[in-house]
Design a protein around this motif. Sequence first.
Motif, short mmCIF file in Angstrom:
data_model
loop_
_atom_site.label_atom_id
_atom_site.label_comp_id
_atom_site.label_asym_id
_atom_site.label_seq_id
_atom_site.Cartn_x
_atom_site.Cartn_y
_atom_site.Cartn_z
N PRO A 95 -27.88 -60.21 -18.98
CA PRO A 95 -26.91 -60.38 -17.90
C PRO A 95 -26.10 -59.10 -17.68
O PRO A 95 -25.80 -58.36 -18.63
CB PRO A 95 -26.01 -61.51 -18.39
CG PRO A 95 -26.85 -62.25 -19.39
CD PRO A 95 -27.71 -61.21 -20.02
N ALA A 96 -25.75 -58.84 -16.44
CA ALA A 96 -25.05 -57.60 -16.07
C ALA A 96 -23.79 -57.38 -16.90
O ALA A 96 -23.50 -56.27 -17.33
CB ALA A 96 -24.72 -57.61 -14.58
N GLU A 97 -23.02 -58.45 -17.15
CA GLU A 97 -21.77 -58.29 -17.91
C GLU A 97 -22.03 -57.86 -19.35
O GLU A 97 -21.21 -57.18 -19.97
CB GLU A 97 -20.90 -59.55 -17.85
CG GLU A 97 -21.50 -60.78 -18.51
CD GLU A 97 -22.41 -61.61 -17.61
OE1 GLU A 97 -22.71 -62.74 -18.02
OE2 GLU A 97 -22.81 -61.16 -16.53
N LEU A 98 -23.16 -58.24 -19.91
CA LEU A 98 -23.51 -57.81 -21.26
C LEU A 98 -24.12 -56.41 -21.25
O LEU A 98 -23.85 -55.59 -22.13
CB LEU A 98 -24.47 -58.79 -21.93
CG LEU A 98 -23.94 -60.19 -22.17
CD1 LEU A 98 -25.02 -61.07 -22.81
CD2 LEU A 98 -22.70 -60.16 -23.05
N ALA A 100 -23.33 -54.07 -19.39
CA ALA A 100 -22.28 -53.09 -19.13
C ALA A 100 -21.48 -52.72 -20.38
O ALA A 100 -20.71 -51.76 -20.36
CB ALA A 100 -21.32 -53.64 -18.07
N ILE A 101 -21.67 -53.45 -21.49
CA ILE A 101 -20.95 -53.14 -22.72
C ILE A 101 -21.54 -51.90 -23.36
O ILE A 101 -22.74 -51.84 -23.62
CB ILE A 101 -21.01 -54.33 -23.71
CG1 ILE A 101 -20.35 -55.56 -23.08
CG2 ILE A 101 -20.35 -53.97 -25.04
CD1 ILE A 101 -20.54 -56.83 -23.89
#
Length: 111
Positions: A95-98, A100-101
């Motif tokens: 997922p994009a939010e992961l 981005a980490i």
Amino acid sequence: RALDLDALFLERPEGIFELRRGFRLEPGQKVLMMEDVGTTGLSSREAIQAIRDAGGDVIAAGALVDRSSGAAQFDVPFYPLITIDVPSYGPDQVPAELAAIPTTKPGSRKE
């Protein structure tokens, strides 16, 4: 040690589990196959087959941690000490939010 029973372990020197280091099973010897952390169950199924190939009778499987989300299936009863539902993603499914980490490579230092 807690059960006051013998413990053996399997190794994969050539990519396939086998008993080594002088370990052996008596024909029909009852075995509880234990794993540390199970994710898909594949390693446990391979270990069960190796035990059977060595003459053992696998009566159950266990894991310290089952993180398979119910995917680990065996033809013997399965007893994890703890079950943790941890999603896993293929490289193109993160997922994009992961994604981005920021990450660091092992051995590198973040300054």
